[in-house]
Every structure is written in structure tokens, then in C-alpha cells.
Design an enzyme around this catalytic site. Structure first.
Site, short mmCIF file in Angstrom:
data_model
loop_
_atom_site.label_atom_id
_atom_site.label_comp_id
_atom_site.label_asym_id
_atom_site.label_seq_id
_atom_site.Cartn_x
_atom_site.Cartn_y
_atom_site.Cartn_z
N LYS A 221 -9.02 -5.63 -6.68
CA LYS A 221 -8.49 -6.14 -5.23
C LYS A 221 -10.06 -6.25 -4.69
CE LYS A 221 -6.77 -6.79 -1.02
NZ LYS A 221 -6.20 -5.42 -0.41
N HIS B 287 0.94 -1.11 0.12
CA HIS B 287 0.17 0.04 -0.15
C HIS B 287 0.91 1.39 0.17
CE1 HIS B 287 -3.32 -2.69 0.84
NE2 HIS B 287 -2.50 -3.20 1.81
N ASP C 20 2.38 -6.63 2.29
CA ASP C 20 1.45 -5.82 3.11
C ASP C 20 2.23 -4.39 3.35
OD1 ASP C 20 -1.32 -5.22 3.19
OD2 ASP C 20 -1.49 -6.50 5.07
#
Length: 408
Positions: free
Chosen positions: A186, A64, A320
Site C-alpha cells: 500500500k 483497516h 475504508d
């Protein structure tokens, strides 16, 4: 025509083949063209590798890049637009860590990707999902019991809202993500660790809804779907629906592993996420609920990775990053090795396999004709995989044949 020769290196090419000792790698116009014991320096820029180890640029298939967890008080006091400028730092820290390509799993707009492509920002090559689809009250819904919305990503121009319930809503939201420039869709198929009102084992989207998302993305636009899927039932629904990659995959069993092998479904395990959440809970502003759930899933997560690895499931590296500090990505390889992978397999998972998961041709290997992304390390990661997590030991990072980091 630009030409660079990186001489006197030990090559780990990303394929799983043995190390090639004391070779020279020739790069022309951003591509690897020769790997040879002999070379000619005429009209070429020469870099003396001095016996360092060359690997392909690392690929993180779950980040992210526009966000990073921080304490609530700091988030509330930060202007909305400030996050766009912070993201520039995140991109730089990521490339400096040796990660030259990422798949952004929520939060980065098309403009961020384009700014990197155009050289306005120094950072990794990107695929973007824009925002993630989530049911009301699901893992992508930041509305707390208090009624306060603490979502990390808020809708704005180029960032559609991801909340969608029912077949027709998910169909429309998928189309909106594609319109906004999504390279991949996603979806939050189960609950998660960090969300306030659900649990990793909770199943969210139905099989019918997931099939519609896959239909809109894949069959109409040729785009794959990646699914946040932690609980077993939700994972099974995703595999049945034809979703391309299972993100996290905390609770796997033998049956779903066989289905994943049969369908070629990828697992992107992100072992680093719960580890970092636990270690840096105060610094990241992790809630007690999130901390408790992270501790709860640790053993199952490692066991599921090992089970999938031993069975021969397609595995691609993902971390992540953004849930924790950007630039610490390559600790993931050490965690894979601790969970049972060989160092060589951890490297293949983080290069060749990840490129294949992202369906980027001619990336992830140091071989003739491939995109010239590479790193040079001052030690042998096959003997000490943990050296990759030390950014000071990654001496050179190159993307498309251009040096973006060099430590003399």
C-alpha cells in the site's frame, strides 16, 4: 468428507446472470460442487433455505481491520495493546455483516491474519498490506503542526514504519513490508481527507518512486501495489507506474479513465468513507479539517465513480472501514446504486470483481469448484439493495462451507 446441502434457495451467483429460482446448492469439503433442482440428502447436513436469496460472500477490498476512528481523548487514554483486542470485535462485526474476505489497507500485522486462518478469531479471510508507505508530511504521517504525532498506526515488531522519502528509501521500506508478510503493498500517492497537513489533490510520491515500489513488489516478489490516490495528477502517476488498483479515485478525468481501461487498472472507490465521516463526525472524533475535506470531495467522488462505471473501468468494492464503524460495510452497495450502478452490477463488483482484483482464484462466485463462501438474505437485494446494510437481514454467513453466523 463433509457434505452440506442448502436447499430451496434463490441464487444470485455473482456472475451477473439471472436469478436461479428454487435451486439446491451442494457443498463438499469447503467447495461448491453442484447447483441442481434435484438432490439426495444421504450422509449430508441439510439447511433449508426457505426461499431465501443466496449470494457469494461479500468481499471488501479496502478495510483497516485493526483500527477504528475514535475521539482523541479516548485514544490518548487507551493502552496501546488494547487495540489488538478491539480488533477481534472488528473482525466479528465484519463477518457478521456478510463480508467473508477483506484486503487490509494498513494496520493489520501478519499475526492477525494467521489467527483468523487458524480459527482463534472468527473473522473474514484476509490479505494484509501491513503498513502503508508515505512521504514525510504526507497522508500516512500523523505528525500535526503542534508536533504531536496522532498516527493511528505506530511501528512495533512486525509493523515497520511506513515513512519513506526518495527512491532508495521506498525500495527499502517495500522490502521491509514484504519481509513482514505483506500480501499487497500500500502506498499513499496523494494527500487525503483525514490527514492533518495535506489535501486530497496534493501529489506526493513521484513517478520514479512509484515505479521503484512496483518493481520491488511485482517484479521481484509477484506482489501487487494498491495506491491511496485521490488527486488527478497522483492518479495519473500511479497508472503510469503500473500500480494495480487506485483506492478512492476522487478526481478522475476521461484521459486517466482510458489509461486505466487500457492497463486493466482497478478502481476501488470507497464511497462510504466520506459519507460516514460526515454522518458520524462527533462519534468518530473527526477533526474540523477532516470534516470540511469530506464535504468538499463528496460530489466529485460520486461523479468520478459514475464516469468510471459508465466507461467500463474494472471496479472492485472497498469501503475504508476503520475510518468509520466496522460491520457497516455493505452500505457501499446502496451508495454505488445511488451513484448510477445497477443492483446486479453492485453485487458483481462486490464479489466476482473484488476477488479478481485480489487475485484469489475460485472465489467470488457460487459456482461448481469455487470456495464455498456465501450469505443468505431474507429478501431480494435486486429489488432492495439497501437490505444488505441491515445485518439482521443477513441470516446466514458461511466461509469455506462453515456456518459462522446463523439467525434462526
Amino acid at each position: 468428507m463433509s457434505k452440506t446441502i442448502v436447499k430451496n434457495i434463490n441464487l444470485i451467483d455473482g456472475s451477473g446472470s439471472d436469478v436461479q429460482k428454487n435451486v439446491n446448492v451442494v457443498i463438499e469439503d469447503g467447495k461448491f460442487t453442484h447447483i441442481t433442482k434435484e438432490y439426495t440428502e444421504t450422509d449430508a447436513t441439510v439447511i433449508d433455505g426457505q426461499g431465501k436469496y443466496m449470494l457469494p460472500g461479500m468481499i471488501d477490498a479496502h478495510v483497516h481491520l485493526s483500527t477504528e476512528f475514535k475521539p482523541l481523548a479516548e485514544r490518548v487514554a487507551t493502552p496501546f495493546s488494547y487495540s489488538f483486542y478491539e480488533a477481534i470485535q472488528y473482525a466479528e462485526r465484519t463477518i457478521d455483516a456478510g463480508v467473508t474476505t477483506v484486503r487490509d489497507a494498513l494496520g493489520s500485522p501478519l499475526g492477525f491474519k494467521q489467527a483468523i486462518n487458524d480459527g482463534l478469531i472468527r473473522g473474514p479471510r484476509m490479505q494484509v498490506s501491513i503498513n502503508a508507505l508515505s512521504i514525510t508530511g504526507g497522508h500516512g504521517d500523523g505528525l500535526n503542526y503542534s508536533g504531536i504525532d496522532l498516527s493511528l498506526v505506530r511501528p512495533y515488531e512486525g509493523m515497520p514504519d511506513g515513512i519513506a522519502d526518495g527512491v532508495e528509501e521506498v525500495r527499502k521500506r517495500t522490502r521491509e513490508m514484504l519481509r513482514a508478510g505483506a500480501d499487497v503493498i500500500k502506498v499513499m500517492a496523494t494527500g487525503g481527507v483525514s490527514s492533518p497537513t495535506d489535501h486530497p489533490k496534493f501529489t506526493q510520491y513521484s513517478l520514479e518512486e512509484l515505479k521503484v515500489i512496483v518493481e520491488e513488489a511485482k517484479f521481484r516478489n509477484g506482489v501487487k501495489v494498491m495506491a491511496h490516490a485521490q488527486g488527478l495528477e497522483g492518479i495519473k502517476n500511479c497508472v503510469e507506474a503500473g500500480i494495480h488498483s487506485i483506492e478512492h479515485g476522487i478526481y478522475l478525468d476521461d484521459e486517466v479513465i482510458e489509461k486505466m481501461k487500457e492497463k486493466g487498472t482497478y478502481l476501488v472507490p470507497t464511497l462510504l468513507a466520506p459519507v460516514s465521516v460526515i454522518e458520524f463526525a462527533d462519534e468518530l472524533g473527526i477533526s474540523e479539517v477532516g470534516l470540511k475535506k469530506s464535504k468538499e470531495v463528496m460530489d466529485a467522488h460520486r461523479a468520478s465513480f459514475k464516469k468510471a462505471y459508465d466507461a467500463g473501468v474494472n471496479i472492485a468494492m472497498g469501503t475504508d472501514a476503520g475510518v468509520f464503524k466496522h460491520g457497516t460495510n455493505l452500505r457501499e452497495l446502496e451508495l454505488m446504486v445511488e451513484a448510477g450502478a445497477t443492483p446486479m452490477d453492485a453485487i458483481v463488483i462486490s464479489t466476482k470483481n473484488a476477488a479478481e482484483c485480489m487475485e484469489i482464484e475460485n472465489l467470488g462466485l457460487v459456482q461448481e469448484g469455487y470456495i464455498a463462501d456465501f450469505i443468505l438474505t431474507d429478501g431480494n437485494p435486486l429489488e432492495d439493495i439497501g437490505l444488505l446494510k441491515d445485518n439482521d437481514r443477513i441470516k446466514v454467513v458461511a466461509k469455506d462451507g462453515k456456518i459462522l453466523k446463523e439467525i434462526v
